[in-house]
Design a protein around this motif. Structure first.
Motif, PDB file in Angstrom:
ATOM      1  N   THR A  42     -20.287 -69.840  14.097  1.00  0.00           N
ATOM      2  CA  THR A  42     -20.863 -68.547  14.444  1.00  0.00           C
ATOM      3  C   THR A  42     -20.287 -68.073  15.768  1.00  0.00           C
ATOM      4  O   THR A  42     -20.334 -68.782  16.764  1.00  0.00           O
ATOM      5  CB  THR A  42     -22.392 -68.652  14.555  1.00  0.00           C
ATOM      6  N   LYS A  43     -19.734 -66.848  15.752  1.00  0.00           N
ATOM      7  CA  LYS A  43     -19.224 -66.264  16.983  1.00  0.00           C
ATOM      8  C   LYS A  43     -20.321 -65.430  17.636  1.00  0.00           C
ATOM      9  O   LYS A  43     -21.172 -64.869  16.979  1.00  0.00           O
ATOM     10  CB  LYS A  43     -18.014 -65.377  16.685  1.00  0.00           C
ATOM     11  N   GLU A  44     -20.234 -65.349  18.945  1.00  0.00           N
ATOM     12  CA  GLU A  44     -21.195 -64.531  19.673  1.00  0.00           C
ATOM     13  C   GLU A  44     -20.976 -63.073  19.319  1.00  0.00           C
ATOM     14  O   GLU A  44     -19.847 -62.579  19.306  1.00  0.00           O
ATOM     15  CB  GLU A  44     -21.011 -64.741  21.170  1.00  0.00           C
ATOM     16  N   LEU A  45     -22.076 -62.370  19.016  1.00  0.00           N
ATOM     17  CA  LEU A  45     -21.985 -60.959  18.652  1.00  0.00           C
ATOM     18  C   LEU A  45     -21.755 -60.111  19.895  1.00  0.00           C
ATOM     19  O   LEU A  45     -22.266 -60.408  20.974  1.00  0.00           O
ATOM     20  CB  LEU A  45     -23.262 -60.511  17.947  1.00  0.00           C
ATOM     21  N   ARG A  46     -21.012 -59.082  19.717  1.00  0.00           N
ATOM     22  CA  ARG A  46     -20.727 -58.153  20.810  1.00  0.00           C
ATOM     23  C   ARG A  46     -21.787 -57.062  20.840  1.00  0.00           C
ATOM     24  O   ARG A  46     -22.024 -56.378  19.853  1.00  0.00           O
ATOM     25  CB  ARG A  46     -19.346 -57.536  20.613  1.00  0.00           C
ATOM     26  N   ASP A  47     -22.436 -56.887  21.959  1.00  0.00           N
ATOM     27  CA  ASP A  47     -23.454 -55.841  22.115  1.00  0.00           C
ATOM     28  C   ASP A  47     -22.788 -54.474  22.198  1.00  0.00           C
ATOM     29  O   ASP A  47     -21.875 -54.264  23.005  1.00  0.00           O
ATOM     30  CB  ASP A  47     -24.288 -56.085  23.379  1.00  0.00           C
ATOM     31  N   VAL A  48     -23.257 -53.555  21.366  1.00  0.00           N
ATOM     32  CA  VAL A  48     -22.735 -52.186  21.350  1.00  0.00           C
ATOM     33  C   VAL A  48     -23.920 -51.217  21.365  1.00  0.00           C
ATOM     34  O   VAL A  48     -24.842 -51.358  20.559  1.00  0.00           O
ATOM     35  CB  VAL A  48     -21.856 -51.919  20.102  1.00  0.00           C
ATOM     36  N   LYS A  49     -23.865 -50.251  22.260  1.00  0.00           N
ATOM     37  CA  LYS A  49     -24.944 -49.272  22.367  1.00  0.00           C
ATOM     38  C   LYS A  49     -24.580 -47.974  21.660  1.00  0.00           C
ATOM     39  O   LYS A  49     -23.426 -47.540  21.696  1.00  0.00           O
ATOM     40  CB  LYS A  49     -25.269 -49.001  23.836  1.00  0.00           C
ATOM     41  N   PHE A  50     -25.591 -47.378  21.047  1.00  0.00           N
ATOM     42  CA  PHE A  50     -25.428 -46.092  20.369  1.00  0.00           C
ATOM     43  C   PHE A  50     -26.591 -45.203  20.781  1.00  0.00           C
ATOM     44  O   PHE A  50     -27.755 -45.613  20.703  1.00  0.00           O
ATOM     45  CB  PHE A  50     -25.433 -46.279  18.849  1.00  0.00           C
ATOM     46  N   VAL A  51     -26.306 -43.974  21.203  1.00  0.00           N
ATOM     47  CA  VAL A  51     -27.366 -43.082  21.661  1.00  0.00           C
ATOM     48  C   VAL A  51     -27.574 -41.946  20.659  1.00  0.00           C
ATOM     49  O   VAL A  51     -26.626 -41.309  20.210  1.00  0.00           O
ATOM     50  CB  VAL A  51     -27.069 -42.522  23.074  1.00  0.00           C
ATOM     51  N   LEU A  52     -28.828 -41.733  20.301  1.00  0.00           N
ATOM     52  CA  LEU A  52     -29.196 -40.639  19.405  1.00  0.00           C
ATOM     53  C   LEU A  52     -29.240 -39.325  20.182  1.00  0.00           C
ATOM     54  O   LEU A  52     -29.276 -39.298  21.409  1.00  0.00           O
ATOM     55  CB  LEU A  52     -30.557 -40.906  18.763  1.00  0.00           C
ATOM     56  N   ASP A  53     -29.260 -38.238  19.436  1.00  0.00           N
ATOM     57  CA  ASP A  53     -29.373 -36.919  20.042  1.00  0.00           C
ATOM     58  C   ASP A  53     -30.826 -36.519  20.266  1.00  0.00           C
ATOM     59  O   ASP A  53     -31.132 -35.668  21.101  1.00  0.00           O
ATOM     60  CB  ASP A  53     -28.709 -35.872  19.150  1.00  0.00           C
ATOM     61  N   TRP A  54     -31.708 -37.113  19.500  1.00  0.00           N
ATOM     62  CA  TRP A  54     -33.106 -36.700  19.467  1.00  0.00           C
ATOM     63  C   TRP A  54     -33.897 -37.893  18.957  1.00  0.00           C
ATOM     64  O   TRP A  54     -33.359 -38.988  18.827  1.00  0.00           O
ATOM     65  CB  TRP A  54     -33.258 -35.479  18.541  1.00  0.00           C
ATOM     66  N   GLY A  85     -31.096 -40.114  27.383  1.00  0.00           N
ATOM     67  CA  GLY A  85     -31.710 -39.966  28.691  1.00  0.00           C
ATOM     68  C   GLY A  85     -31.831 -38.498  29.063  1.00  0.00           C
ATOM     69  O   GLY A  85     -31.535 -37.600  28.264  1.00  0.00           O
ATOM     70  N   SER A  86     -32.224 -38.245  30.284  1.00  0.00           N
ATOM     71  CA  SER A  86     -32.461 -36.866  30.720  1.00  0.00           C
ATOM     72  C   SER A  86     -31.190 -36.036  30.704  1.00  0.00           C
ATOM     73  O   SER A  86     -31.238 -34.814  30.548  1.00  0.00           O
ATOM     74  CB  SER A  86     -33.070 -36.866  32.133  1.00  0.00           C
ATOM     75  N   GLY A  87     -30.037 -36.684  30.858  1.00  0.00           N
ATOM     76  CA  GLY A  87     -28.773 -35.954  30.834  1.00  0.00           C
ATOM     77  C   GLY A  87     -28.271 -35.640  29.445  1.00  0.00           C
ATOM     78  O   GLY A  87     -27.348 -34.845  29.281  1.00  0.00           O
ATOM     79  N   GLY A  88     -28.853 -36.276  28.432  1.00  0.00           N
ATOM     80  CA  GLY A  88     -28.449 -36.031  27.054  1.00  0.00           C
ATOM     81  C   GLY A  88     -27.419 -37.024  26.549  1.00  0.00           C
ATOM     82  O   GLY A  88     -26.739 -37.716  27.322  1.00  0.00           O
ATOM     83  N   ALA A  89     -27.296 -37.091  25.225  1.00  0.00           N
ATOM     84  CA  ALA A  89     -26.393 -38.047  24.591  1.00  0.00           C
ATOM     85  C   ALA A  89     -24.934 -37.782  24.949  1.00  0.00           C
ATOM     86  O   ALA A  89     -24.160 -38.711  25.184  1.00  0.00           O
ATOM     87  CB  ALA A  89     -26.584 -38.010  23.076  1.00  0.00           C
TER      88      ALA A  89
END
Length: 344
Positions: A42-54, A85-89
């Motif tokens: 098992t390889k360590e998973l890479r953390d990836v962030k995704f931001v929604l619009d709403w 966040g407050s600045g938007g996606a």
């Protein structure tokens, strides 16, 4: 389900944010390719962030499906879905704070003509499902019927420009429409209080109206001009991400494409997955919305996510003609299909 009321403010701040950040997160540029499990190791998973619009809704179902079904893990990824966040996606993606997010052709176009390095990498829905909606008792059957009525919006110049475009076609006068900012009120509250019509995505607000037994007259903007059949929403990244780590984008889109394909083929099961991830959502609305929207993700495209140069060119030409952008868009640089998986 509608675009953020702060799109223009966010865009105006993007250049400052980008100048301040100037670099992608180290985690987004580290090497971590390959499947989660190979040869028993098992390889360590890479953390990836995704931001929604709403807030989460059926525009986003494919992401939640791919997450729940392990499609990201198969690509060696662990997806973290964030609210904007407050600045938007757009600000978060353009600055490199997160590598991927939900955007719109409108805001990518506006941003790029101001030097913001957003790039669309997939169309979530193939055709524009938005339009002007009114309760049937307002007798708005055509754009000319907007005259003498009150429109509730979020304060973007695009709203009046689109309204004018379709009213001109129908012989109407946009100057005879009262335009107000409906603030934080939802559509159903606003039409009972102080407006006659608003701009909505039918897949959410329109379906909710059906479930409430409150029928609407819906005027889809794409029905009045090919230039208004643009991509909304899209998945975006930034130019630095494309340059520094194209393999991450390919892996992310392989998994995401599988999620949306599953939602196309299994709308009710996909709705259940979204509801499990976001239990506060209205169950009946999510299921009905998913059934309506799933066939529209890919629609007549050769594959989910594919974008046409003509769609980007037509809409940006319209925006330039209406003085919504200060210079023409380099449409070829605003989007790419290069990272989408090939059809099997």
């Amino acid at each position: 389900m509608h675009r953020s009321k702060w799109v223009l403010l966010a865009l105006s701040c993007l250049l400052v944010i980008i100048a301040g950040c100037g670099k992608a997160n180290n985690a987004n540029t580290s090497a971590a390719n390959g499947n989660a499990a190979t040869g028993g190791q098992t390889k360590e998973l890479r953390d990836v962030k995704f931001v929604l619009d709403w807030s989460p809704n059926t525009n986003h179902t494919g992401l939640y499906v791919a997450q729940a079904k392990g499609f990201y893990e198969e690509e060696g990824l662990k997806l973290d879905i964030l609210l904007p966040g407050s600045g938007g996606a757009d600000a978060m993606v353009a600055s490199g704070e997160v590598p991927f997010g939900i955007s719109y052709q409108e805001s990518v176009t506006q941003g790029r003509t101001q030097g913001v390095p957003l790039v669309s990498i997939a169309a979530v829905i193939q055709h524009n499902t938005s339009g002007f909606a009114a309760p049937v008792d307002r007798s708005i059957k055509a754009p000319k019927d907007f005259e003498g009525k009150t429109y509730g919006g979020w304060g973007s110049p695009v709203e009046e420009a689109v309204m004018k475009s379709i009213m001109d076609i129908d012989g109407g006068d946009v100057n005879k429409v009262k335009i107000i900012n409906m603030g934080e009120a939802d559509f159903f509250t606003a039409v009972k209080r102080d407006i006659d019509f608003a701009w909505i995505f039918y897949a959410w607000t329109g379906i909710e109206a059906e479930l409430r037994g409150e029928p609407l007259d819906m005027l889809y903007v794409k029905d009045y001009s090919d230039k208004l059949d643009y991509y909304t929403p899209v998945i975006s990244t930034n130019e630095k991400q494309i340059k520094d780590d194209p393999e991450l984008i390919k892996a992310f889109l392989r998994a995401t494409s599988k999620g949306y394909q599953y939602a196309i083929q299994h709308p009710e099961e996909a709705a259940d997955i979204l509801l499990n991830a976001v239990p506060d959502l209205d169950k009946d609305l999510v299921i009905a919305s998913q059934k309506w929207l799933s066939p529209k993700y890919q629609d007549d495209a050769a594959r989910w996510g594919e974008q046409k140069q003509s769609v980007w060119q037509n809409y940006s030409d319209w925006m330039y003609e209406k003085k919504l952008i200060e210079k023409p868009l380099d449409a070829d640089a605003a989007f790419t299909n290069d990272f989408l998986p090939e059809n099997k």
